[in-house]
Design a protein around this motif. Structure first.
Motif, PDB file in Angstrom:
ATOM      1  N   VAL A   1       0.689  -1.251  -0.011  1.00 17.99           N
ATOM      2  CA  VAL A   1      -0.108   0.025   0.032  1.00 17.99           C
ATOM      3  C   VAL A   1       0.970   1.229   0.023  1.00 17.99           C
ATOM      4  O   VAL A   1       0.903   2.156  -0.419  1.00 17.99           O
ATOM      5  N   ALA A   2       1.555   1.057   0.116  1.00 19.80           N
ATOM      6  CA  ALA A   2       3.373   2.976   1.169  1.00 19.80           C
ATOM      7  C   ALA A   2       3.686   2.381  -0.941  1.00 19.80           C
ATOM      8  O   ALA A   2       3.517   3.538  -0.955  1.00 19.80           O
TER       9      ALA A   2
ATOM     10  N   ARG B   1       0.758   4.055  -2.941  1.00 21.34           N
ATOM     11  CA  ARG B   1       0.988   5.447  -2.885  1.00 21.34           C
ATOM     12  C   ARG B   1       2.482   6.090  -3.259  1.00 21.34           C
ATOM     13  O   ARG B   1       2.561   7.756  -3.961  1.00 21.34           O
ATOM     14  N   TYR B   2       4.117   5.619  -3.151  1.00 16.90           N
ATOM     15  CA  TYR B   2       4.660   6.072  -3.713  1.00 16.90           C
ATOM     16  C   TYR B   2       5.314   6.923  -4.705  1.00 16.90           C
ATOM     17  O   TYR B   2       5.725   7.695  -6.106  1.00 16.90           O
TER      18      TYR B   2
ATOM     19  N   ARG C   1       3.314   9.473  -6.499  1.00 11.96           N
ATOM     20  CA  ARG C   1       3.650  10.555  -5.998  1.00 11.96           C
ATOM     21  C   ARG C   1       5.742  10.824  -6.743  1.00 11.96           C
ATOM     22  O   ARG C   1       5.855  11.709  -6.968  1.00 11.96           O
TER      23      ARG C   1
ATOM     24  N   TYR D   1      -4.533   8.777  -7.642  1.00  8.92           N
ATOM     25  CA  TYR D   1      -4.591   8.727  -6.274  1.00  8.92           C
ATOM     26  C   TYR D   1      -4.997   9.833  -6.226  1.00  8.92           C
ATOM     27  O   TYR D   1      -3.442  11.649  -5.819  1.00  8.92           O
TER      28      TYR D   1
ATOM     29  N   VAL E   1      -7.355  16.496  -1.166  1.00  2.88           N
ATOM     30  CA  VAL E   1      -7.050  16.262   0.151  1.00  2.88           C
ATOM     31  C   VAL E   1      -8.263  15.591   0.311  1.00  2.88           C
ATOM     32  O   VAL E   1      -8.278  14.573   1.443  1.00  2.88           O
ATOM     33  N   LYS E   2      -9.728  16.051   0.270  1.00  3.43           N
ATOM     34  CA  LYS E   2     -10.596  14.844   0.753  1.00  3.43           C
ATOM     35  C   LYS E   2     -11.043  13.698  -0.175  1.00  3.43           C
ATOM     36  O   LYS E   2     -11.465  12.762   0.644  1.00  3.43           O
TER      37      LYS E   2
ATOM     38  N   GLN F   1      -8.395  12.154  -1.637  1.00  2.00           N
ATOM     39  CA  GLN F   1      -7.301  11.466  -1.603  1.00  2.00           C
ATOM     40  C   GLN F   1      -7.255  10.447   0.050  1.00  2.00           C
ATOM     41  O   GLN F   1      -7.056   9.483   0.010  1.00  2.00           O
ATOM     42  N   ALA F   2      -8.412  11.080   0.951  1.00  2.00           N
ATOM     43  CA  ALA F   2      -8.483  10.664   2.113  1.00  2.00           C
ATOM     44  C   ALA F   2      -9.495   9.405   1.870  1.00  2.00           C
ATOM     45  O   ALA F   2      -9.617   8.511   2.764  1.00  2.00           O
ATOM     46  N   ARG F   3     -10.453   9.236   1.058  1.00  2.00           N
ATOM     47  CA  ARG F   3     -10.679   8.303   0.893  1.00  2.00           C
ATOM     48  C   ARG F   3     -10.763   7.454   0.708  1.00  2.00           C
ATOM     49  O   ARG F   3     -11.546   6.267   0.712  1.00  2.00           O
TER      50      ARG F   3
ATOM     51  N   ASP G   1      -7.676   6.548   1.419  1.00  3.56           N
ATOM     52  CA  ASP G   1      -6.884   5.650   2.264  1.00  3.56           C
ATOM     53  C   ASP G   1      -7.643   5.852   3.222  1.00  3.56           C
ATOM     54  O   ASP G   1      -7.283   4.212   3.734  1.00  3.56           O
ATOM     55  N   GLU G   2      -8.524   6.091   2.811  1.00  5.17           N
ATOM     56  CA  GLU G   2      -9.218   5.611   4.361  1.00  5.17           C
ATOM     57  C   GLU G   2      -9.876   3.737   4.008  1.00  5.17           C
ATOM     58  O   GLU G   2      -9.972   2.726   5.275  1.00  5.17           O
TER      59      GLU G   2
ATOM     60  N   GLU H   1      -6.800   1.603   4.347  1.00  2.00           N
ATOM     61  CA  GLU H   1      -6.423   1.429   5.799  1.00  2.00           C
ATOM     62  C   GLU H   1      -7.591   0.457   6.135  1.00  2.00           C
ATOM     63  O   GLU H   1      -7.056  -0.416   7.170  1.00  2.00           O
ATOM     64  N   TRP H   2      -8.551   0.666   5.731  1.00  2.00           N
ATOM     65  CA  TRP H   2      -9.416   0.067   6.324  1.00  2.00           C
ATOM     66  C   TRP H   2      -9.581  -2.233   6.500  1.00  2.00           C
ATOM     67  O   TRP H   2      -9.509  -3.280   6.582  1.00  2.00           O
TER      68      TRP H   2
ATOM     69  N   PHE I   1     -17.423  16.676   6.592  1.00  2.00           N
ATOM     70  CA  PHE I   1     -16.907  15.894   5.984  1.00  2.00           C
ATOM     71  C   PHE I   1     -16.562  14.139   6.712  1.00  2.00           C
ATOM     72  O   PHE I   1     -15.103  15.148   8.043  1.00  2.00           O
TER      73      PHE I   1
ATOM     74  N   GLU J   1     -10.894   5.455  10.089  1.00  2.00           N
ATOM     75  CA  GLU J   1      -9.643   5.076   9.906  1.00  2.00           C
ATOM     76  C   GLU J   1      -8.343   5.504  10.601  1.00  2.00           C
ATOM     77  O   GLU J   1      -8.000   6.339   9.745  1.00  2.00           O
TER      78      GLU J   1
ATOM     79  N   ALA K   1      -5.445   6.946   8.739  1.00  2.00           N
ATOM     80  CA  ALA K   1      -5.782   7.960   6.972  1.00  2.00           C
ATOM     81  C   ALA K   1      -6.279   9.097   7.671  1.00  2.00           C
ATOM     82  O   ALA K   1      -6.151  10.023   7.651  1.00  2.00           O
TER      83      ALA K   1
ATOM     84  N   ASP L   1       5.136   6.033   5.709  1.00  2.00           N
ATOM     85  CA  ASP L   1       4.103   5.319   5.293  1.00  2.00           C
ATOM     86  C   ASP L   1       3.894   3.758   5.039  1.00  2.00           C
ATOM     87  O   ASP L   1       3.382   2.657   6.117  1.00  2.00           O
TER      88      ASP L   1
END
Lengths: 229, 229
Positions: free
Chosen positions: A68-69, A72-73, A76, A87, A91-92, A94-96, A98-99, A102-103, B62, B66, B69, B98
């Motif tokens: 997963v890391a 993301r790497y 970027r 990805y 911000v929001k 991307q947060a979805r 990530d969420e 992580e789950w 919002f 997790e 995240a 990460d």
């Protein structure tokens, strides 16, 4: 120095990164680590992956583990290859992504992997029949996770983290398919999951079958064996 | 609208975010979800956290779940409060953070939580003695994870993801301390882990004890009980 990718397509996160690299056309050198021949247990592989697992990368001397890391790497580090939807910079959004990412560790990944290991891999390695109580326990966890993917993550969405395909879907599809190698039909009576799978296939195209070559072969054999029982 | 934070300090990821919010001075409204009173199981809490767990946030509408995240989101959404060292903008340094955060799920978090649950929580709820085989299994996993933190993640580094404190250390310290509530001394014969803990304490200061108020109380009682056995 070209990115080196260490993987085995029998591993679900290995397939996810393989898919991503092929799809985004990030140039990479294939370094297959044959798990069937215990290549990951060779002493020299420790210099690549200290825990001796797959996948791993070596990007011009920068070594990384944890799929997963790594995903993301890559987003970027290779912006010229990676479209924003994979990805999102927002911000929001991307947060979805990530969420979900992580789950999934303790839910679909944990139960799907353990179901596959207890139903198929351990019996194959030991020659002993599967331990039914373990299979039942992980099957129950797998089914709860699939329920949650349908009713929570895919509620009002075409993809796991919104209305566009992201790295969450690539990892998601590879984890969801893992139990099929042990003969379990994850799509039976699951209309929402099936629709999502079609959406992912529609976006990914032939690279999906390419990454799933080993999985589809093992899944087909397991399905034949199930039919004979 | 001020950030609302839903948490209970008995939960290790709840403590990590509590610590982060206090340390960075991001303004937030405390919304305690009392796990002991099963407040997370109330129907209305589903609108905050669909899986009915802690922690969760609501940032002006919002909603996010997790913990890992959420920590990343807060770093990006509150740049005026969050110094770069917590989650470095540098692509490779961020990748190191990460990498640890993805690793910890199935290792220190999984085994530390399960050890705590089987040794302390389940016996307390059921009135039955702990099931020793489960305690032994999770203790072995916990010890392997602690070994790996010492020999791999903290090899040649002062902190889990490099030479500066990051969000990986905040989550790390909260997970590492969890088994102490069940009377397990994670620092015994662990010089590297102890040194790291001192480094984290040195950087975090009094906010650490504030976040660990509940944990320290339960850990002290468990230590007394262990001493009586």
């Amino acid at each position: 120095m070209m990115l080196k990718y260490y993987y085995d397509l029998v591993s679900q996160p290995s397939r996810a990164i393989f898919l991503f690299l092929n799809k985004t056309k990030i140039p990479f050198k294939k370094c297959r680590v044959d798990l069937g021949k215990a290549a990951h247990k060779e002493e020299e592989y420790k210099a690549i992956h200290p825990f001796q697992q797959v996948p791993a990368i070596d990007d011009g001397g920068f070594k990384m583990i944890e799929s997963v890391a790594i995903l993301r790497y890559l987003c970027r580090a290779y912006p010229d290859h990676v479209a924003d939807h994979w990805y999102p910079a927002d911000v929001k959004q991307q947060a979805r992504v990530d969420e979900y990412l992580e789950w999934q560790h303790a839910h679909i990944r944990f139960h799907g992997s353990m179901y596959f290991q207890h139903k198929w891999l351990l019996p194959k390695l030991s020659g002993e029949p599967p331990k039914q109580s373990s299979v039942d326990r992980f099957q129950a966890g797998l089914e709860t996770a699939l329920d949650h993917i349908e009713t929570i993550w895919l509620k009002d969405r075409s993809f796991l983290a919104g209305d566009q395909i992201t790295i969450a879907d690539l990892l998601g599809v590879c984890e969801v398919l893992q139990p099929t190698m042990a003969g379990y039909d994850v799509f039976k009576d699951r209309a929402v999951l099936s629709k999502w799978f079609e959406n992912v296939k529609g976006q990914v195209g032939p690279e999906l079958d390419q990454a799933n070559f080993v999985l589809n072969k093992i899944a087909a054999n397991s399905a034949i064996q199930q039919a004979k029982l």
